[in-house]
Design an enzyme around this catalytic site. Structure first.
Site, mmCIF file in Angstrom:
data_model
loop_
_atom_site.group_PDB
_atom_site.id
_atom_site.type_symbol
_atom_site.label_atom_id
_atom_site.label_comp_id
_atom_site.label_asym_id
_atom_site.label_seq_id
_atom_site.Cartn_x
_atom_site.Cartn_y
_atom_site.Cartn_z
ATOM 1 N N SER A 128 0.821 -1.207 0.000
ATOM 2 C CA SER A 128 0.000 0.000 0.000
ATOM 3 C C SER A 128 0.854 1.255 0.000
ATOM 4 O O SER A 128 1.920 1.299 0.599
ATOM 5 C CB SER A 128 -0.905 0.035 1.238
ATOM 6 O OG SER A 128 -1.589 1.273 1.264
ATOM 7 N N LYS A 183 -4.557 -6.452 3.702
ATOM 8 C CA LYS A 183 -4.519 -5.326 2.753
ATOM 9 C C LYS A 183 -5.946 -4.931 2.350
ATOM 10 O O LYS A 183 -6.264 -3.740 2.218
ATOM 11 C CB LYS A 183 -3.705 -5.731 1.509
ATOM 12 C CG LYS A 183 -3.785 -4.733 0.341
ATOM 13 C CD LYS A 183 -3.205 -3.385 0.714
ATOM 14 C CE LYS A 183 -2.927 -2.391 -0.370
ATOM 15 N NZ LYS A 183 -3.873 -2.083 -1.377
ATOM 16 N N HIS A 186 -7.362 -2.980 5.082
ATOM 17 C CA HIS A 186 -6.724 -1.651 5.005
ATOM 18 C C HIS A 186 -7.485 -0.774 4.007
ATOM 19 O O HIS A 186 -7.824 0.375 4.286
ATOM 20 C CB HIS A 186 -5.255 -1.799 4.582
ATOM 21 C CG HIS A 186 -4.633 -0.524 4.083
ATOM 22 N ND1 HIS A 186 -4.889 -0.003 2.826
ATOM 23 C CD2 HIS A 186 -3.809 0.365 4.680
ATOM 24 C CE1 HIS A 186 -4.235 1.136 2.676
ATOM 25 N NE2 HIS A 186 -3.570 1.386 3.786
ATOM 26 N N ASN A 187 -7.773 -1.338 2.839
ATOM 27 C CA ASN A 187 -8.468 -0.546 1.816
ATOM 28 C C ASN A 187 -9.881 -0.194 2.257
ATOM 29 O O ASN A 187 -10.364 0.904 1.986
ATOM 30 C CB ASN A 187 -8.503 -1.304 0.489
ATOM 31 C CG ASN A 187 -7.159 -1.269 -0.213
ATOM 32 O OD1 ASN A 187 -6.127 -1.117 0.428
ATOM 33 N ND2 ASN A 187 -7.160 -1.426 -1.519
ATOM 34 N N GLU A 190 -9.616 2.569 4.517
ATOM 35 C CA GLU A 190 -9.308 3.758 3.695
ATOM 36 C C GLU A 190 -10.599 4.348 3.112
ATOM 37 O O GLU A 190 -10.805 5.568 3.145
ATOM 38 C CB GLU A 190 -8.337 3.309 2.589
ATOM 39 C CG GLU A 190 -7.952 4.346 1.576
ATOM 40 C CD GLU A 190 -7.102 3.706 0.463
ATOM 41 O OE1 GLU A 190 -6.114 3.011 0.761
ATOM 42 O OE2 GLU A 190 -7.449 3.903 -0.713
HETATM 43 P P1 NBP Z 1 -2.236 -2.380 -13.389
HETATM 44 O O1 NBP Z 1 -3.161 -2.913 -12.373
HETATM 45 O O2 NBP Z 1 -2.711 -1.362 -14.343
HETATM 46 O O3 NBP Z 1 -1.659 -3.648 -14.227
HETATM 47 C C1 NBP Z 1 -0.863 -3.438 -15.364
HETATM 48 C C2 NBP Z 1 0.197 -4.514 -15.504
HETATM 49 O O4 NBP Z 1 -0.400 -5.806 -15.658
HETATM 50 C C3 NBP Z 1 1.019 -4.266 -16.771
HETATM 51 O O5 NBP Z 1 2.348 -4.605 -16.504
HETATM 52 C C4 NBP Z 1 0.377 -5.222 -17.765
HETATM 53 O O6 NBP Z 1 1.215 -5.579 -18.814
HETATM 54 C C5 NBP Z 1 0.144 -6.398 -16.866
HETATM 55 N N1 NBP Z 1 -0.750 -7.417 -17.420
HETATM 56 C C6 NBP Z 1 -2.057 -7.355 -17.752
HETATM 57 BR BR1 NBP Z 1 -3.091 -5.861 -17.654
HETATM 58 N N2 NBP Z 1 -2.547 -8.509 -18.215
HETATM 59 C C7 NBP Z 1 -1.496 -9.345 -18.200
HETATM 60 C C8 NBP Z 1 -1.341 -10.698 -18.552
HETATM 61 N N3 NBP Z 1 -2.375 -11.413 -18.990
HETATM 62 N N4 NBP Z 1 -0.116 -11.269 -18.429
HETATM 63 C C9 NBP Z 1 0.916 -10.563 -17.982
HETATM 64 N N5 NBP Z 1 0.840 -9.255 -17.617
HETATM 65 C C10 NBP Z 1 -0.356 -8.667 -17.705
HETATM 66 O O7 NBP Z 1 -0.875 -1.856 -12.712
HETATM 67 P P2 NBP Z 1 -0.615 -1.069 -11.355
HETATM 68 O O8 NBP Z 1 -1.528 0.090 -11.186
HETATM 69 O O9 NBP Z 1 0.861 -0.860 -11.302
HETATM 70 O O10 NBP Z 1 -1.004 -2.135 -10.229
HETATM 71 C C11 NBP Z 1 -0.351 -3.398 -10.116
HETATM 72 C C12 NBP Z 1 -1.052 -4.161 -8.991
HETATM 73 O O11 NBP Z 1 -0.871 -3.429 -7.751
HETATM 74 C C13 NBP Z 1 -2.558 -4.288 -9.175
HETATM 75 O O12 NBP Z 1 -2.991 -5.502 -8.667
HETATM 76 C C14 NBP Z 1 -3.121 -3.138 -8.361
HETATM 77 O O13 NBP Z 1 -4.439 -3.387 -7.927
HETATM 78 C C15 NBP Z 1 -2.133 -3.108 -7.190
HETATM 79 N N6 NBP Z 1 -2.017 -1.801 -6.528
HETATM 80 C C16 NBP Z 1 -2.083 -0.652 -7.237
HETATM 81 C C17 NBP Z 1 -1.951 0.574 -6.599
HETATM 82 C C18 NBP Z 1 -1.990 1.870 -7.373
HETATM 83 O O14 NBP Z 1 -2.004 2.930 -6.725
HETATM 84 N N7 NBP Z 1 -1.979 1.846 -8.691
HETATM 85 C C19 NBP Z 1 -1.733 0.608 -5.228
HETATM 86 C C20 NBP Z 1 -1.630 -0.605 -4.526
HETATM 87 C C21 NBP Z 1 -1.781 -1.802 -5.191
HETATM 88 P P3 NBP Z 1 1.154 -4.753 -20.208
HETATM 89 O O15 NBP Z 1 2.043 -3.577 -20.012
HETATM 90 O O16 NBP Z 1 1.676 -5.718 -21.210
HETATM 91 O O17 NBP Z 1 -0.277 -4.366 -20.456
#
Ligand code: NBP
Length: 482
Positions: A128, A183, A186-187, A190
């Site tokens: 987080s 987690k 936590h959300n 939040e």
């Molecule tokens: P996203 O949740 O937007 O995921 C994008 C990533 O997943 C890219 O690397 C994409 O590859 C890959 N991907 C997908 Br879509 N389908 C795929 C598949 N079939 N095989 C392999 N790779 C695949 O990214 P994020 O916002 O960085 O979040 C990552 C994780 O962390 C999520 O679970 C999210 O819920 C969690 N999270 C996010 C935050 C936040 O603030 N954003 C905070 C805390 C936790 P590509 O580039 O080839 O499309």
């Protein structure tokens, strides 16, 4: 030289975590489904750092030291299962697969079982703190295969946020889905914190008709006291932020909230475990109702109701508003920790509530000074049945009660919704009431369904049925207590 850890998924969380781990001296291998993103990262933010990119999964896996540690930062859901299948042919017994996304804890339990059957180890970890947390130090909540933890611990504790006493905001949560469950809660908390703050803002804006500057000053002041937290701090910033025309940007943002699902999961879990989570539930429903913008606009024209300004002492009600917010926040965390407790007991996770409060003090979105109080309460009594029974929380909530009631009454009279504050006082009143009207409810259930009831003049567990109408039979249903 082999790399310490591999990270798959170079979206906002993955990229920033990789940079964070590299800055702590770990060499990191990276992989992304779309290779152009890997190339862009390597020639951009990763340049000159101990970060190597791979186009093929096989090469990525083989570049890692044994046992291999692969952290997936992927979109939650099917992508995680699909990627695990792609990894499997290249892994060896003992290798460690880590899911750092917002996965549902049921999926995490399933994936751990699946990978352990194959001789592999699996960790499902909450991360987080959003983009900035991932880069500078998030709060990290790992759970799953305990034997994998010593291999991951050095990297995770180094990458996690540090609080003033120097401790790392990362601790082992427990087996199975414990990390992702924590987690998720936590959300949920939040969501509750955010809606409570929005209700206080709404009260100031609509009921007290305060100017943007005045509202901003209140959040600044609140951030210096017991309400001090990241969310109050960013709210102070947001309320002062001006659009290009010099007017507050927040006033131009459409009032229709989005959500990605972890709040809903928290509420579902509360229903599954049979624990009241009314305040957080209202925060999820609050977002749902806000999203019906067109319906609300139509209803605002068709359903008459009072929306009027406050006529009492503004200074006093403003003081009440701060106390009410703090009291409601305590009640929200009480419900959240109640859910953690129920899950831990039912699933045998042995969660350490003091550790959970401690690792939420830095890095994550709900970070606040207040979490020290929760850590203290559970350190003093690990078996605390309800957070409000702790002397500090008992005294504080008792002190805030009158303010909470005055604020809610003012809001109801003005016709302005405060669903989370109201859920808070209703929970408190329910909890501190030895008698609730469930005697009548049990009678109703017995009347129409022969569900039986217990009596106050008999031992618990002894069940009775009454033939209320004189026409029913003697056959009873099963007694259900949940
Ligand atoms: P996203 O949740 O937007 O995921 C994008 C990533 O997943 C890219 O690397 C994409 O590859 C890959 N991907 C997908 Br879509 N389908 C795929 C598949 N079939 N095989 C392999 N790779 C695949 O990214 P994020 O916002 O960085 O979040 C990552 C994780 O962390 C999520 O679970 C999210 O819920 C969690 N999270 C996010 C935050 C936040 O603030 N954003 C905070 C805390 C936790 P590509 O580039 O080839 O499309």
């Amino acid at each position: 030289m082999k790399h310490t850890i591999g990270v798959a998924g170079l979206a906002v969380m993955g990229e920033n975590l990789v940079l964070n781990m590299a800055s702590k001296g770990f060499s990191v291998a990276v992989y992304n489904r779309t290779y152009e993103k890997t190339e862009r990262f390597l020639s951009g933010r990763a340049e000159g750092k101990e970060i190597t990119g791979f186009q093929e999964i096989k090469d990525f896996v083989q570049s890692l030291e044994s046992p291999r540690k692969i952290l997936m930062m992927l979109k939650a859901g099917n992508p995680v299962d699909q990627f695990i299948e792609q990894l499997l042919p290249h892994l060896e017994k003992g290798d460690i697969v880590i899911d750092g996304g917002n996965s549902n804890y049921h999926d995490t339990i399933r994936r751990q079982n699946y990978l352990e059957e194959k001789g592999l180890r699996f960790i499902g970890t909450g991360v987080s703190g959003g983009e900035e947390g991932a880069l500078k130090g998030p709060s990290i909540m790992p759970g799953g295969s305990l034997e994998a933890w010593p291999f991951i611990e050095p990297v995770f504790t180094a990458a996690a946020a540090k609080v003033e006493d120097g401790s790392s905001c990362c601790a082992w949560m427990g087996p199975g889905g414990a990390g992702h469950f924590v987690k998720m809660v936590h959300n949920g908390i939040e969501y509750g914190d955010m809606q409570l703050i929005c209700e206080a803002y709404h009260f100031m804006k609509v009921i007290l008709q305060m100017s943007p500057d005045e509202i901003h000053s209140v959040f600044v002041r609140w951030n210096e006291g017991e309400l001090s937290s990241y969310l109050i701090e960013i709210t102070a910033d947001i309320t002062a932020y001006l659009d290009t025309d010099g007017n507050p940007l927040v006033d131009k943002i459409l009032d229709a909230a989005g959500q990605k699902g972890t709040g809903k999961w928290t509420v579902n879990a509360a229903l599954d475990f049979g624990v009241p989570l009314s305040l957080i539930s209202e925060s999820v429903f609050g977002r749902c109702l806000s999203s019906f913008k067109d319906l609300r606009v139509a209803a605002s024209e068709q359903i008459q109701g009072k929306v009027s300004a406050f006529e009492g002492n503004k200074e006093e009600i403003l003081k009440d508003l701060g106390s009410a917010l703090y009291g409601a926040k305590i009640i929200s965390y009480t419900q959240g920790f109640g859910l953690l407790q129920a899950a831990s007991e039912e699933l045998g996770w042995d969660l350490n509530y003091a550790d959970i409060a401690r690792i939420w003090r830095g890095g994550c979105i709900i970070r606040s000074v207040f979490l020290d109080r929760i850590a203290d309460a559970y350190t003093k009594d690990m078996k605390l049945a309800n957070m409000l029974l702790d002397p500090y929380f008992n005294t504080t909530v008792t002190g805030a009660q009158a303010s909470l009631r005055r604020v809610i009454v003012a809001a109801v009279m003005a016709g302005v919704p405060m669903p989370c504050h109201s859920a808070g006082i209703n929970y408190l009143d329910g909890l501190r009431t030895a008698y609730l009207p469930a005697n009548l409810l049990q009678a109703q259930r017995d009347y129409f369904g022969a569900h039986m009831y217990e009596r106050i003049d008999k031992a618990r567990g002894e069940w009775f049925h009454t033939n209320w109408t004189g026409t029913g039979g003697d056959t009873t249903s099963t007694a259900y207590s949940k």
